[in-house]
Design an enzyme around this catalytic site. Structure first.
Site, PDB file in Angstrom:
ATOM      1  N   ASP A   1      -4.410  18.625 -14.845  1.00 51.69           N
ATOM      2  CA  ASP A   1      -4.788  17.273 -15.259  1.00 51.69           C
ATOM      3  C   ASP A   1      -4.354  17.134 -16.715  1.00 51.69           C
ATOM      4  O   ASP A   1      -4.934  17.737 -17.611  1.00 51.69           O
ATOM      5  CB  ASP A   1      -6.304  17.095 -15.098  1.00 51.69           C
ATOM      6  CG  ASP A   1      -6.755  15.666 -15.383  1.00 51.69           C
ATOM      7  OD1 ASP A   1      -6.087  14.981 -16.185  1.00 51.69           O
ATOM      8  OD2 ASP A   1      -7.788  15.254 -14.813  1.00 51.69           O
TER       9      ASP A   1
ATOM     10  N   ARG B   1       0.843  -1.209   0.000  1.00 50.24           N
ATOM     11  CA  ARG B   1       0.000   0.000   0.000  1.00 50.24           C
ATOM     12  C   ARG B   1       0.873   1.252   0.000  1.00 50.24           C
ATOM     13  O   ARG B   1       0.454   2.315  -0.454  1.00 50.24           O
ATOM     14  CB  ARG B   1      -0.959  -0.003   1.199  1.00 50.24           C
ATOM     15  CG  ARG B   1      -1.785   1.280   1.305  1.00 50.24           C
ATOM     16  CD  ARG B   1      -3.090   1.105   2.064  1.00 50.24           C
ATOM     17  NE  ARG B   1      -2.963   0.382   3.296  1.00 50.24           N
ATOM     18  CZ  ARG B   1      -2.410   0.870   4.415  1.00 50.24           C
ATOM     19  NH1 ARG B   1      -1.942   2.095   4.457  1.00 50.24           N
ATOM     20  NH2 ARG B   1      -2.337   0.121   5.496  1.00 50.24           N
TER      21      ARG B   1
ATOM     22  N   LYS C   1      -6.154   6.018 -19.347  1.00 51.16           N
ATOM     23  CA  LYS C   1      -6.408   6.465 -20.713  1.00 51.16           C
ATOM     24  C   LYS C   1      -5.162   6.237 -21.578  1.00 51.16           C
ATOM     25  O   LYS C   1      -4.816   5.120 -21.843  1.00 51.16           O
ATOM     26  CB  LYS C   1      -6.866   7.921 -20.699  1.00 51.16           C
ATOM     27  CG  LYS C   1      -7.898   8.255 -19.592  1.00 51.16           C
ATOM     28  CD  LYS C   1      -9.239   7.600 -19.782  1.00 51.16           C
ATOM     29  CE  LYS C   1     -10.177   7.679 -18.589  1.00 51.16           C
ATOM     30  NZ  LYS C   1     -10.343   8.969 -17.931  1.00 51.16           N
TER      31      LYS C   1
ATOM     32  N   TYR D   1     -13.356  16.942 -16.009  1.00 52.81           N
ATOM     33  CA  TYR D   1     -13.854  15.563 -15.966  1.00 52.81           C
ATOM     34  C   TYR D   1     -14.984  15.459 -14.923  1.00 52.81           C
ATOM     35  O   TYR D   1     -14.883  16.058 -13.837  1.00 52.81           O
ATOM     36  CB  TYR D   1     -12.693  14.642 -15.599  1.00 52.81           C
ATOM     37  CG  TYR D   1     -13.100  13.208 -15.432  1.00 52.81           C
ATOM     38  CD1 TYR D   1     -13.480  12.450 -16.538  1.00 52.81           C
ATOM     39  CD2 TYR D   1     -13.129  12.600 -14.187  1.00 52.81           C
ATOM     40  CE1 TYR D   1     -13.863  11.136 -16.393  1.00 52.81           C
ATOM     41  CE2 TYR D   1     -13.510  11.287 -14.036  1.00 52.81           C
ATOM     42  CZ  TYR D   1     -13.879  10.558 -15.146  1.00 52.81           C
ATOM     43  OH  TYR D   1     -14.265   9.255 -14.991  1.00 52.81           O
TER      44      TYR D   1
HETATM   45  C1  LIG Z   1     -10.853   9.445 -16.669  1.00 50.29           C
HETATM   46  C2  LIG Z   1     -10.389  10.747 -16.152  1.00 50.29           C
HETATM   47  C3  LIG Z   1     -10.162  10.954 -14.789  1.00 50.29           C
HETATM   48  C4  LIG Z   1     -10.445   9.886 -13.757  1.00 50.29           C
HETATM   49  O1  LIG Z   1      -9.577   8.794 -13.926  1.00 50.29           O
HETATM   50  P1  LIG Z   1      -9.969   7.284 -13.536  1.00 50.29           P
HETATM   51  O2  LIG Z   1      -8.744   6.547 -13.929  1.00 50.29           O
HETATM   52  O3  LIG Z   1     -11.174   6.904 -14.323  1.00 50.29           O
HETATM   53  O4  LIG Z   1     -10.221   7.265 -12.074  1.00 50.29           O
HETATM   54  C5  LIG Z   1      -9.660  12.183 -14.389  1.00 50.29           C
HETATM   55  N1  LIG Z   1      -9.426  13.170 -15.277  1.00 50.29           N
HETATM   56  C6  LIG Z   1      -9.659  13.010 -16.592  1.00 50.29           C
HETATM   57  C7  LIG Z   1      -9.380  14.133 -17.528  1.00 50.29           C
HETATM   58  C8  LIG Z   1     -10.153  11.803 -17.074  1.00 50.29           C
HETATM   59  O5  LIG Z   1     -10.399  11.660 -18.369  1.00 50.29           O
END
Ligand SMILES: *Cc1c(COP(=O)(O)O)cnc(C)c1O
Length: 404
Positions: free
Chosen positions: A195, A70, A220, A123
């Protein structure tokens, strides 16, 4: 152990020459055959715990010891090291999801009475976190509209502790000027968190433009194969020192197998993103004049100033294109039903092309009013272009559009 254990110091990787480019870094970063029985591919350390010499604190001093997965794990470190190098940062940590990374950062730096400044186009999960969860802890968010977003100085105040920026943004792919947001945040002593999920560090490196921290949904593009869920936080060792204790206690640790898949996927990131940039550009250009398409969103396709900003801060525009098809949600349904190659699924950034309706997927928790305010209209479809042949994709998209 009875005492609360300290987080074990991070193992160091042998540095590569500083002149290597991302494509080279991705092949050679994070490998440590001499410590892994000569294995060229870092193995999966599928273990929750680790042997240590009778005194842990003595062993920790040697800098090459782990305690509990963890907190840290050598397979997680390989993935984190690859991301760290790409973003040009002092450190990186991986998480069980992008939201795990986002939540941890916000909890690490905010306290009661603080204010977050966030743009409207984020998001959906991040919006939920800022709108529903953080207010219960006395943290408020000042939401900045697209019109106000070009004047960062007016958006921040001395109460602002964190500025949260997503660029390009979900799902309309607006481009925001990272450098001017960094300056505004700096002026009031706030942290700028970017982000960078949509751009990836192949197309954009926010830390070099003044951001303090970068977060990723590694689910992604970084993972790139739609087969794992992961997140990352990237920044200076000083800021990561604040993140680490929350990372440990919040429990969003990335499973070693998912960490292995993430590192494996990342080896081809530069190749994939290159193809996805080309496919995105081509699809955005060809669908812009299509009679069944009312509007195409692609980074830099909005106001001219956004194109200029994108030119300055991005080296590629990415593989996500959003379309407003004719005939609203019925048109969108007809379009999705006719697709033969492009899969209908939420998420993006994988090798296979996907199409989804943001109002029903990533942004489904928003009221119709909130959707409208963000420009998320019923006919909006988000396409994530994969690495397929561009002619095949265009043919599939055009044939399906004929049904709209
Ligand atoms: C998908 C996404 C998230 C969240 O990520 P997860 O891996 O689904 O928890 C945060 N920011 C953006 C821009 C995203 O596309």
């Amino acid at each position: 152990m009875t005492e609360a254990p300290a987080v074990a110091p991070r193992r160091r990787f042998d540095p590569l020459p500083e002149w290597v480019h991302p494509a080279t870094w991705l092949q050679h970063g994070g490998r440590r055959p001499e410590r892994n029985a000569g294995a060229v591919v870092p193995p999966i350390y599928q273990t929750s715990t680790y042997h240590y010499p009778a005194s842990f604190s003595e062993a920790a001093g040697s800098g090459d010891v782990h305690l509990y997965t963890r907190m840290d794990n050598p397979t997680q470190e390989v993935a984190a090291e690859l991301i760290r190098g790409l973003e040009g940062a002092g450190g990186a940590r991986v998480f069980a999801s992008g939201m795990g990374a986002c939540s941890t950062v916000l909890l690490a730096f905010l306290r009661e009475g603080d204010e977050v400044v966030a743009l409207h186009d984020l998001y959906g999960g991040t919006i939920d976190l800022l709108r529903d969860t953080l207010p219960r802890f006395g943290v408020t968010t000042r939401w900045v509209s697209p019109d106000e977003s070009t004047d960062p100085t007016a958006a921040v105040s001395p109460k602002t502790r964190v500025v949260w920026l997503e660029t390009p943004s979900s799902p309309l792919l607006r481009v925001h000027d990272i450098r001017s947001w960094a300056e505004a945040a700096d002026r009031v002593g706030a942290l700028l968190v970017v982000d960078n999920t949509f751009a990836t560090p192949i197309n954009q490196r926010p830390l070099s433009l003044g951001a303090d921290l970068v977060v990723h949904s590694a689910t992604k593009y970084l993972g790139g194969h739609s087969d794992l869920v992961a997140g990352a936080v990237v920044g200076s060792p000083q800021l990561l020192e604040r993140v680490d204790p929350v990372h440990t206690t919040i429990g969003a640790a990335l499973d070693p197998f998912a960490a292995f898949l993430l590192a494996r996927g990342m080896r081809t990131l530069e190749l994939r993103v290159g193809r996805q940039n080309a496919n995105g550009l081509r699809v955005a250009a060809e669908l812009a004049g299509h009679p069944k398409v009312e509007r195409v969103y692609y980074p830099g396709s909005g106001p001219a100033s956004e194109d200029e900003t994108a030119r300055r801060q991005m080296s590629g525009r990415g593989g996500v294109v959003s379309l407003v098809v004719r005939n609203g949600s019925e048109g969108a349904q007809r379009f999705l039903r006719q697709l033969r190659l492009v899969h209908v699924a939420s998420s993006f950034g994988g090798v296979e092309s996907l199409a989804s309706v943001p109002a029903e997927t990533s942004h489904r928790h928003l009221s119709s009013e909130e959707l409208a305010r963000r420009g998320i209209v019923p006919g909006l479809v988000r396409l994530s272009l994969g690495v397929e042949d561009a002619d095949d994709l265009l043919r599939d998209l055009s044939e399906a559009l004929a049904a709209v």
